[in-house]
Structure formats: C-alpha cells, structure tokens
Design an enzyme around this catalytic site. Structure first.
Site, PDB file in Angstrom:
ATOM      1  N   ASP A 119      -0.006   4.646  -9.668  1.00  6.12           N
ATOM      2  CA  ASP A 119      -1.263   4.420  -9.090  1.00  6.12           C
ATOM      3  C   ASP A 119      -1.223   3.401  -8.165  1.00  6.12           C
ATOM      4  O   ASP A 119      -0.930   2.385  -8.344  1.00  6.12           O
ATOM      5  CB  ASP A 119      -2.242   3.988 -10.203  1.00  6.12           C
ATOM      6  CG  ASP A 119      -3.762   3.885  -9.740  1.00  6.12           C
ATOM      7  OD1 ASP A 119      -3.874   3.351  -8.755  1.00  6.12           O
ATOM      8  OD2 ASP A 119      -4.664   4.292 -10.400  1.00  6.12           O
ATOM      9  N   HIS A 120      -1.298   3.706  -6.676  1.00  8.28           N
ATOM     10  CA  HIS A 120      -0.857   2.774  -6.013  1.00  8.28           C
ATOM     11  C   HIS A 120      -1.768   1.529  -5.672  1.00  8.28           C
ATOM     12  O   HIS A 120      -1.474   0.468  -5.133  1.00  8.28           O
ATOM     13  CB  HIS A 120      -0.763   3.572  -4.485  1.00  8.28           C
ATOM     14  CG  HIS A 120      -1.926   3.784  -3.582  1.00  8.28           C
ATOM     15  ND1 HIS A 120      -2.755   4.800  -3.829  1.00  8.28           N
ATOM     16  CD2 HIS A 120      -2.583   3.112  -2.754  1.00  8.28           C
ATOM     17  CE1 HIS A 120      -3.877   4.957  -3.377  1.00  8.28           C
ATOM     18  NE2 HIS A 120      -3.745   3.803  -2.399  1.00  8.28           N
ATOM     19  N   LYS A 157      -1.274  -3.033  -4.733  1.00 11.49           N
ATOM     20  CA  LYS A 157      -1.967  -3.785  -4.081  1.00 11.49           C
ATOM     21  C   LYS A 157      -1.754  -5.275  -4.317  1.00 11.49           C
ATOM     22  O   LYS A 157      -2.053  -5.395  -5.399  1.00 11.49           O
ATOM     23  CB  LYS A 157      -3.435  -3.351  -3.741  1.00 11.49           C
ATOM     24  CG  LYS A 157      -3.325  -2.199  -3.147  1.00 11.49           C
ATOM     25  CD  LYS A 157      -4.892  -1.802  -3.025  1.00 11.49           C
ATOM     26  CE  LYS A 157      -5.127  -0.202  -2.490  1.00 11.49           C
ATOM     27  NZ  LYS A 157      -4.917  -0.046  -1.002  1.00 11.49           N
ATOM     28  N   GLU A 164     -15.201   4.285   0.727  1.00 12.75           N
ATOM     29  CA  GLU A 164     -14.348   4.768   2.028  1.00 12.75           C
ATOM     30  C   GLU A 164     -15.104   5.093   3.160  1.00 12.75           C
ATOM     31  O   GLU A 164     -16.085   5.809   2.933  1.00 12.75           O
ATOM     32  CB  GLU A 164     -13.398   6.092   1.517  1.00 12.75           C
ATOM     33  CG  GLU A 164     -12.343   5.211   0.308  1.00 12.75           C
ATOM     34  CD  GLU A 164     -11.450   6.476   0.389  1.00 12.75           C
ATOM     35  OE1 GLU A 164     -10.361   6.375   0.797  1.00 12.75           O
ATOM     36  OE2 GLU A 164     -11.694   7.542  -0.393  1.00 12.75           O
ATOM     37  N   HIS A 213      -7.979   4.728 -10.016  1.00 12.80           N
ATOM     38  CA  HIS A 213      -7.700   3.479  -9.354  1.00 12.80           C
ATOM     39  C   HIS A 213      -8.957   2.662  -9.908  1.00 12.80           C
ATOM     40  O   HIS A 213      -8.604   1.426 -10.206  1.00 12.80           O
ATOM     41  CB  HIS A 213      -8.148   3.764  -7.909  1.00 12.80           C
ATOM     42  CG  HIS A 213      -7.007   4.810  -7.151  1.00 12.80           C
ATOM     43  ND1 HIS A 213      -5.712   4.763  -7.342  1.00 12.80           N
ATOM     44  CD2 HIS A 213      -7.309   5.650  -6.019  1.00 12.80           C
ATOM     45  CE1 HIS A 213      -5.030   5.704  -6.598  1.00 12.80           C
ATOM     46  NE2 HIS A 213      -5.952   6.051  -5.898  1.00 12.80           N
TER      47      HIS A 213
END
Ligand code: NDP
Ligand code: BG6
Length: 513
Positions: free
Chosen positions: A200-201, A205, A239, A263
């Site tokens: 899960d990028h 972060k 977004e 996320h």
C-alpha cells in the site's frame, strides 16, 4: 563495503542494517508502474548508496525485450520519472547488473528459464542471492505467478533460510473479501506470511510514517487521544485527476475499492490504533488489525453510513473537464463511484461514540490528503458576552499528508486590542521549511524495506481481509441496486450533497482542507 553495511539506519520504523546481496525480479517489467515508480526507486536507492554491493535487477514479461533495449528503456524511465537527475555513476552500477527474461505468466518452461537465469547470475557471482519477486502485473495474473514461483522451485529453493525468497504483491489485493481470501490462500500455499509484502504505497509516504512518530514520540497527544477529548476525526483523500486513460481498470474498481478500502483505511488504522508494544512489524500490524476489527458494521441503504457519487462536468484549474460518464472507456450508464464518503464507529474503550468520517474522490477541488482530529469545544463561559460560547473554535490538529506536508494546530487566540475578542489561528509546521523538499518517494522506502525484510509498512493478510470484511456488504449492496442512490458532484467541487448530509446528521460538517 557499501555505506549500508557500515551504518545502521532507520527502516520501517525501527533500526536495521543493510540489505543482503539481492536480485529483484519484476514481473510486468514492460508496464507503466515499472517505468514510473519501480525503476526510478531502484535508481534513487543506488544514488544514495542504499543498494547492496551485489545487486541485480531482472525484468520479466511477455513482451520480448533484448537486455540492451531493456536497459535503455530503464534509463529513459529514470530520466523521465526520477525525482533526481540521472547521474551516470549511480545508474551504471544498476545498468551493469540489469537483464530481462521474456515469458508468459502461466508457462512452466518460462519459469524454468527464469530459474536458470538466476542460477547463472549466482554462479558467475560465486554466491547466493536473496530473491525478491515483485509482482507488478494486473491482478488477474497474481495467483498464477505465485503458483509458478512455487512449482518451479524459485520460491522454495532456500526453505531452510526463508528470508532468501520474498514476494511483493501490488494492489489491488482482491476485489472483495472472497477474492482477497482466495489470493491469501494461493500465496500462503507457496510463501510463509513473513515472506509476503503486500503493497500500500501510502504507507511509504514520509508523512504517514510520521503519524506514529507524532503520536508516540510526543507526550502531549496520547493523554488526549480518546473519546473524552476528541469529538470527531475526518480523513480526506481528494484528487484533482480524473480517471484519465485508466477507465478500463477504474470501471471494475471505483473509489471504495481503489482508495478507501486500502489507503484511507491505513490512515485510519494508524490514527486510531493502540500504542504498540514495540516498533516491530508484527506489534504494529497486530494493533492495526485490532482496530480494524473493532469497526462497527456499516448501516447500508438510504440514510445509512455511506454516500457515493460520480463527478459531472465542471471546471478545474480554469479548464472545463468532462463528467465521468463522458470519459473514455466508461459505460454511459456506469454504476462505478468516483467518490465515496463514510461514517464509521469504532467500538472500543478509546473511541466509543467518536465518529470517524472518511471521504475520497477524483476530480475534487484540490489534491489534498489530510487527517483532521477535531477536539471537543472548550467551555466558553469565560468569554460569554465578548464571544459567544459557540464562536469559540474547536481545536483541530491536522496532519497534512500531501501536498505541502506538515502539521497544523488550530488554537483560539486573543485578537490584539482593548476588548477581549478571540479568533482561531493556525500554528503551522511544514516539512519543506524544516527539512527541505526532495524527500524519498514511497516506492524507494518500500523496495528497500522489502530487501531488508522489514514488513512494517506492508499489509498483512489478515489486515487486508479485515478491511474487505467491512466493505464487501457495501459493494454487494451497490451491485444489487444499480445506479439507485448514486449522487453527483461537479468536477472541481468538494463532493456531493449526500456526503454533507452524512455529517450534518450528527451536527458536523466537512472541513475545507
Ligand atoms: P500495466 O497495465 O502497465 O501492466 C503491466 C504489465 O503486465 C504490462 O506491461 C504487460 O506486460 C502485463 N500485462 C498487461 N495486461 C495483462 C494481462 N491482461 N494479462 C497478463 N499480463 C498483462 O500495469 P501497471 O504497470 O500500471 O500496474 C501494475 C500493477 O501495479 C497493477 O496491479 C496495478 O494495479 C498496480 N499499481 C499501478 C499503479 C500505476 O501508477 N501504474 C499505481 C498503483 C498500483 P507484458 O505484456 O510484457 O507481459
Ligand atoms: C492509486 C490509485 O493506488 O493511488 C489511483 O489506484 C490514485 O487511482 C493513486 O490516483 C493516488 O496516489 P497518490 O500517491 O498520488 O496520492
């Protein structure tokens, strides 16, 4: 000796030494993610001397690409997508050890060829390499690849030293609870859980990692971090981009699957979990699973806990943009939501009665990810007459995850002058001001952590299932009612009226981030 072997450094969230000699095999190496994120991540690790001295990169895919061409494509990807310019010495260390194997994802002979290729690298080097398999293909072939890693012996060659083979699995991890369980079973048949790294990028972060540091490395927050002092929590992942050219994928996904289930829920879990006993991966992941399992099942249907919507045509950045149904590759009667908002309740001692509001959407007014913790209003009696109790702002602590990463606290302050008037002011901490701006990208951190064997910033199998368990009934319901209840919002706005109504029902309103 590379720097990584001389100095211990922080990874995941705890202290580790450098990665052992490693070969990374990327499945789907001709694809978009490889070019935009994975190759630039490897390059930047090389730039920072964080790769082991013996490091090899092997691309794998159905497209036949000669080694030399793959190296050129990789260099072009670094030039186009890396956060830092290509520096010849840093790149040549990677390029000299980069090769490509062509093959299908379900062809046993192709996997044998891959095994032979890796054996040949080791023979030439005169030592064994840790094998890190990165599955960066569409999800339809995740399970076949894992199965063939098993049958070819690639996954199990070092069974007595399990850290010698690891697998990174891209998202989406399933499309509902049943498919996530099936994928876990397929992976579990070949790899032990500690060898599996589900991406899960968002966890890579910088500011997301800082969330735990802020919570647990400062004494002032934890005593207030509960139902006695906190009124509500809002998590926004907004977004500006629309679906672009990803319509085919997005139609099968939607905001709940694409952003909320993974996320946004990770942000919630890190915000709401209990303090872990240590910074070890399992201690943190245990706490995340506990809090995910404590979330009350959602009320679905009219006046329930969930709102969904699609963007209609609107203005963004001064430009007219089309609505979702007019985008390329989207069915004119599509039932896919581009926005979802939820009201969650966590049934545990700490959070009982504190609503957690989540929202995520495409084509919203501004790109922003933030976690806003709203404290209870202070008693205003002292300022009655001068300022009514209800004019006193509630204190809000907001973690600005992106962009313009930082931490903000809203406090009431006296306006200078002879009368006592209060005004909310914002105390700001900005990462860029204090630490500079060119920080590592999420994929750099995650690739390095997987090489090192630190799973803290990856999703454990039961974690993925806990989240899907919450959302699968919602997805099933939406599937059964078609477009009924689908709201709309103008592109460039902060979302639909139904999302406002979710909060208004509890006397709250969305914060303008
Ligand atoms: P691509 O669509 O670019 O696919 C990657 C490679 O997989 C292709 O180059 C192709 O290689 C092979 N492939 C494509 N379609 C199929 C198919 N139907 N069956 C078998 N193989 C296929 O994907 P991305 O690189 O964009 O994404 C890879 C993974 O990463 C996905 O799981 C995606 O969800 C995830 N991801 C991607 C992000 C992104 O920004 N791109 C962001 C976050 C996650 P070949 O034909 O040579 O075999
Ligand atoms: C991906 C989603 O996981 O995250 C995309 O599939 C989304 O739809 C992206 O745009 C957002 O990531 P970031 O890092 O730009 O916030």
């Amino acid at each position: 000796m590379p720097d990584t072997q001389r100095h211990p450094f922080l990874h995941g969230l705890s202290l580790h030494r450098g990665a052992p000699p490693t070969v990374i095999v990327i499945f789907g190496a001709s694809g978009d993610l490889t070019a935009r994120k994975l190759i630039p991540a490897v390059y930047n690790l090389s730039h920072d001397n964080l790769l082991p001295a013996d490091f090899f990169l092997v691309g794998y895919g159905r497209t036949a690409i000669p080694d030399e061409e793959f190296r050129s494509l990789a260099a072009a990807a670094v030039r186009e997508f890396s956060r830092r310019e290509l520096r010849e010495d840093a790149w040549s260390r990677v390029a000299a050890h980069t090769s490509y194997v062509a093959g299908a994802y379900d062809d046993p002979k192709a996997f044998d060829r891959l095994a032979e290729h890796l054996d040949a690298l080791e023979r030439k080097l005169g030592r064994e390499l840790q094998r890190l398999f990165y599955i960066s293909t569409p999800p339809s072939v995740f399970a076949p690849i894992v199965r063939h890693l098993g049958t070819s012996g690639l996954a199990g060659r070092h069974r007595d030293q399990p850290h010698h083979a690891r697998v990174i699995v891209e998202k989406p991890f399933g499309k509902d609870l049943g498919s996530a369980r099936a994928l876990n079973t397929a992976i579990g048949a070949v790899f032990a859980e500690h060898q599996v790294y589900r991406i899960d990028h968002y966890l890579g972060k910088e500011t997301v990692q800082d969330l735990l540091v802020q919570r647990f490395a400062n004494a002032i927050f934890e005593p207030l971090w509960n139902r006695n002092f906190i009124d509500s929590v809002q998590i926004t992942v907004a977004e500006e981009v629309g679906v672009g050219s990803r319509g085919g994928y997005y139609e099968q996904s939607g905001a709940l699957r694409d952003m909320i289930q993974n996320h946004t829920m990770q942000l919630l879990a890190l915000t709401a979990m209990e303090p872990p006993g240590s910074l070890e991966a399992e201690a943190i992941r245990d706490e995340k699973v506990k809090v995910l399992n404590a979330i009350q099942p959602l009320t679905i249907g009219p006046a329930g806990d969930v709102a969904r919507a699609q963007y209609s045509a609107g203005m963004l950045g001064g430009k007219a943009v089309p609505g979702y149904l007019e985008e390329e590759g989207i069915a004119p009667d599509s039932n896919t939501e581009t926005f979802a908002a939820l009201r969650l309740s966590i049934n545990n001692w700490r959070w009982q009665g504190v609503p957690f509001y989540l929202r995520s959407g495409k084509r919203m007014a501004r790109r922003v990810t933030e976690i806003a913790v709203n404290f209870r209003r202070p008693p205003g009696t002292l300022f009655a007459g001068e300022t009514s109790r209800f004019d006193l702002a509630a204190n809000t602590l907001s973690f600005q995850i992106q962009p313009d990463e930082g931490l903000h606290l809203i406090l009431n302050t006296k306006v200078p002058g002879l009368e006592t008037r209060t005004q909310p002011v914002k105390m700001n901490f900005r990462y860029a001001t204090t630490f500079g701006s060119n920080t590592a990208e999420a994929y750099e951190r995650l690739v390095l952590d997987a090489m090192i064997g630190d799973g803290t910033l990856f999703i454990r199998g039961d974690e993925a299932e806990a989240s899907w368990k919450l959302y699968t009934p919602v997805l099933d319901y939406w599937n059964s009612v078609g477009r009924s209840g689908m709201d709309t919002y103008a592109a460039g706005s902060w979302g639909p009226a139904s999302a406002e109504a979710l909060l208004a029902a509890r006397g709250h309103g969305w914060r303008q981030p």
